[in-house]
Design an enzyme around this catalytic site. Structure first.
Site, PDB file in Angstrom:
ATOM      1  N   ASN A 217       4.110  -1.492  -2.027  1.00 57.40           N
ATOM      2  CA  ASN A 217       3.957  -2.932  -2.278  1.00 57.40           C
ATOM      3  C   ASN A 217       3.011  -3.013  -3.460  1.00 57.40           C
ATOM      4  O   ASN A 217       1.804  -2.744  -3.310  1.00 57.40           O
ATOM      5  CB  ASN A 217       3.276  -3.634  -1.103  1.00 57.40           C
ATOM      6  CG  ASN A 217       4.128  -3.744   0.144  1.00 57.40           C
ATOM      7  OD1 ASN A 217       4.719  -4.773   0.416  1.00 57.40           O
ATOM      8  ND2 ASN A 217       4.184  -2.660   0.923  1.00 57.40           N
TER       9      ASN A 217
ATOM     10  N   GLU B 213       6.615   0.712   2.130  1.00 54.35           N
ATOM     11  CA  GLU B 213       5.317   0.692   2.827  1.00 54.35           C
ATOM     12  C   GLU B 213       5.218  -0.601   3.647  1.00 54.35           C
ATOM     13  O   GLU B 213       5.699  -1.648   3.223  1.00 54.35           O
ATOM     14  CB  GLU B 213       4.223   0.702   1.739  1.00 54.35           C
ATOM     15  CG  GLU B 213       2.804   0.531   2.239  1.00 54.35           C
ATOM     16  CD  GLU B 213       1.819   0.210   1.097  1.00 54.35           C
ATOM     17  OE1 GLU B 213       2.183  -0.534   0.150  1.00 54.35           O
ATOM     18  OE2 GLU B 213       0.684   0.719   1.154  1.00 54.35           O
TER      19      GLU B 213
ATOM     20  N   ASN C  20      -2.773   3.235   7.280  1.00 49.49           N
ATOM     21  CA  ASN C  20      -1.561   2.811   6.579  1.00 49.49           C
ATOM     22  C   ASN C  20      -0.654   4.044   6.573  1.00 49.49           C
ATOM     23  O   ASN C  20      -0.877   4.984   5.808  1.00 49.49           O
ATOM     24  CB  ASN C  20      -1.926   2.352   5.169  1.00 49.49           C
ATOM     25  CG  ASN C  20      -0.754   1.757   4.417  1.00 49.49           C
ATOM     26  OD1 ASN C  20       0.400   1.973   4.778  1.00 49.49           O
ATOM     27  ND2 ASN C  20      -1.057   1.029   3.353  1.00 49.49           N
TER      28      ASN C  20
ATOM     29  N   CYS D 273       2.645   4.241  -1.617  1.00 49.29           N
ATOM     30  CA  CYS D 273       2.227   3.268  -2.635  1.00 49.29           C
ATOM     31  C   CYS D 273       1.305   3.884  -3.695  1.00 49.29           C
ATOM     32  O   CYS D 273       1.753   4.706  -4.486  1.00 49.29           O
ATOM     33  CB  CYS D 273       1.589   2.061  -1.963  1.00 49.29           C
ATOM     34  SG  CYS D 273       1.416   0.636  -3.074  1.00 49.29           S
TER      35      CYS D 273
ATOM     36  N   LYS E 165      -1.855   7.313   4.669  1.00 51.24           N
ATOM     37  CA  LYS E 165      -2.177   7.089   3.250  1.00 51.24           C
ATOM     38  C   LYS E 165      -3.614   7.494   2.906  1.00 51.24           C
ATOM     39  O   LYS E 165      -4.567   7.038   3.552  1.00 51.24           O
ATOM     40  CB  LYS E 165      -1.971   5.612   2.924  1.00 51.24           C
ATOM     41  CG  LYS E 165      -2.184   5.219   1.466  1.00 51.24           C
ATOM     42  CD  LYS E 165      -1.778   3.745   1.281  1.00 51.24           C
ATOM     43  CE  LYS E 165      -1.936   3.235  -0.125  1.00 51.24           C
ATOM     44  NZ  LYS E 165      -1.457   1.816  -0.220  1.00 51.24           N
TER      45      LYS E 165
ATOM     46  N   GLU F 217      -7.190  -3.255   1.689  1.00 51.47           N
ATOM     47  CA  GLU F 217      -6.767  -2.008   2.356  1.00 51.47           C
ATOM     48  C   GLU F 217      -7.965  -1.165   2.801  1.00 51.47           C
ATOM     49  O   GLU F 217      -7.930  -0.540   3.856  1.00 51.47           O
ATOM     50  CB  GLU F 217      -5.852  -1.196   1.441  1.00 51.47           C
ATOM     51  CG  GLU F 217      -4.452  -1.760   1.372  1.00 51.47           C
ATOM     52  CD  GLU F 217      -3.498  -0.809   0.693  1.00 51.47           C
ATOM     53  OE1 GLU F 217      -3.287   0.303   1.204  1.00 51.47           O
ATOM     54  OE2 GLU F 217      -2.963  -1.180  -0.376  1.00 51.47           O
TER      55      GLU F 217
END
Lengths: 315, 315
Positions: B199, B47, B108, B174, B125, B144
């Site tokens: 991550n 990611e 993302n 993730c 995401k 995020e």
């Protein structure tokens, strides 16, 4: 208030087809007493604990042998000694059984009984594996879809008694534990403990190729671990194990914490008590952070889970 | 036709905030070449592979440093050398990146690129963790939910090229890997390989109490194993690992088979290639038997999964 409860898994060795109900019940009472003597307040028994795993045998729907495998009430005189002993010990329990309702419906069911001997709640197995008809030329069958109707109660959760710390309890049965949907519906009710009884083949009893008992036990444990973790709940999964009617069943009964860590696991394929001190408050971190469903779930993208049954691959 | 594809996970060590994009891209090209030299035809990167995990830093929405973390097209001149090298080697890849659309939306995202250099499909995401605002008094943030919008494409699957055996491919990013819903939506499209870059913090960088790096790595691997098993798919999960900007990230990149068994796993917290020969036909047994969705799923009882967001415990 402490929310730590000592819980036992009462793994059972095989119940042979020819064995008497009384002999099986005596073993269950012995396991209950062993667990209680070690301080357990809640004891989890396997799926279809009172009989052999009879769906391996083709029988006529109305045959006396098949009907004798079903309970027409719970409790009933055949199982009353277990209820009585548990109440006298102040111990609750989960037990799986074949249910025949007054109007003739048949389910693969489980109940959880409180320390006062009353039934807290009931569950009827939803993920029935196997076949809805006899496969010709096979000695051993898996006829759950023939002998049982699909569970019709959803995945109910219930609040346990105050003396247990009022935990949110859920039940699954055997194959259900491989289906994340059932766990999630319990997780969405805040489940802090999911109890699961099972009878799972250790190998193909008809001699075909298949997975090793080791791999099957790994799968059973893996499903409990990950689904406990992803729902921030404890899980207790309990086998009927060993060679029953000539067909092998895996053991591997275990107690799993909300991190997915196995804190107790059976070492034998026979009658064996496993124990753990279950702190329901250990579920809080997961439920409030990583698996804070309200903060992080995105159901608008989960539509296919309820909108379709089978897989539809792209062209 | 053989459906065996050699696949690599290209775990990356940390990308420091001060590091140049060119230096990071050179490391990625080196990993790609190492994988290709060992016969890999598909390489999975982490990611947000082209930058540091910048959501740990509060930055103004329109600051040049933040904007420099986003890609306004894919490919683009900054990443073109990776695309060119992969095409020359005939290798496809998955890579995660921060996406800024022409109309100003930020996601993302990840793309999978075919061996001919064209983008096969994109994913944005859905399960964004973290906070939508800066937490005062904390050196390290997890922003995020502030920097990105929630993915708006669902969980798409796509068919890979014939030279790969035309597998059904899915992507997650993730935190998605901890949510069985995303895996199941891919499973319902027949996914045979799910690629995941991540991550994930190895500890609380602000010095609070928290889980050990060992437990966090266990969780990461457990989620991949069980969701691969329960959907009868291969999974490749790939970390950006090590101490990045002073904050630790777990490694543990792994390749998991449809039985949930880890067949390759990274041993370091740095740049490291892991490899496996992935036989897509190994998914068939699970998809046709234990996890034959059409035969065994019961969506009429899964309603709460799409019908509610948060948990609602019984009274």
């Amino acid at each position: 208030m402490s929310r730590i409860l000592r819980i036992a898994g009462a793994q059972m060795g095989p119940n042979q087809r020819a064995e008497s109900r009384a002999a099986i019940l005596a073993r269950m009472i012995s396991l209950l007493e062993q667990a209680a003597a070690q301080g357990a307040k809640l004891v989890v028994f396997p799926e279809l604990a009172f009989t052999t795993f009879f769906p391996r045998w083709p029988m006529d729907r109305d045959s006396p042998e098949l009907l004798a495998c079903f309970e027409t009430a719970m409790p009933n005189p055949q199982v009353q000694p277990l209820f009585d002993r548990a109440k006298a010990l102040g111990v609750g329990f989960y037990v799986g059984y074949a249910e025949l309702t007054p109007d003739g419906q048949r389910f693969n069911s489980a109940v959880t009984v409180g320390p006062d001997g009353t039934i807290l709640f009931k569950y009827r197995k939803i993920h029935l594996p196997g076949s809805d008809r006899v496969k010709e030329g096979q000695r051993y069958q898996q006829l759950e879809k023939m002998y049982f109707q699909y569970g019709d109660m959803g995945f109910p959760a219930a609040r346990g008694p105050a003396e247990w710390g009022a935990p949110v309890l859920g039940m699954l049965i055997c194959n259900d534990r491989r289906w994340p949907e059932g766990w999630r519906v319990l997780g969405l009710q805040g489940a802090e403990l999911v109890m699961v009884g099972y009878n799972s083949a250790a190998y193909d009893p008809n001699g075909g190729e298949g997975e090793s008992a080791e791999l099957r036990t790994f799968h059973s444990t893996l499903a409990a671990q990950a689904n406990a973790y992803m729902n921030a709940t404890w899980a207790v999964t309990v086998a009927k194990a060993g060679v029953e009617d000539g067909a092998g069943l895996i053991g591997g009964s275990c107690i799993v914490d909300p991190n997915g860590i196995v804190v107790a696991q059976a070492k034998t394929l026979g009658d064996e008590v496993i124990l753990a001190d279950v702190d329901f408050d250990a579920c809080r971190q997961g439920k409030e952070k990583m698996f804070n469903f309200a903060a992080h779930r995105r159901p608008q993208w989960y539509g296919p889970i309820t909108g379709q049954v089978g897989a539809t691959p792209p062209a």
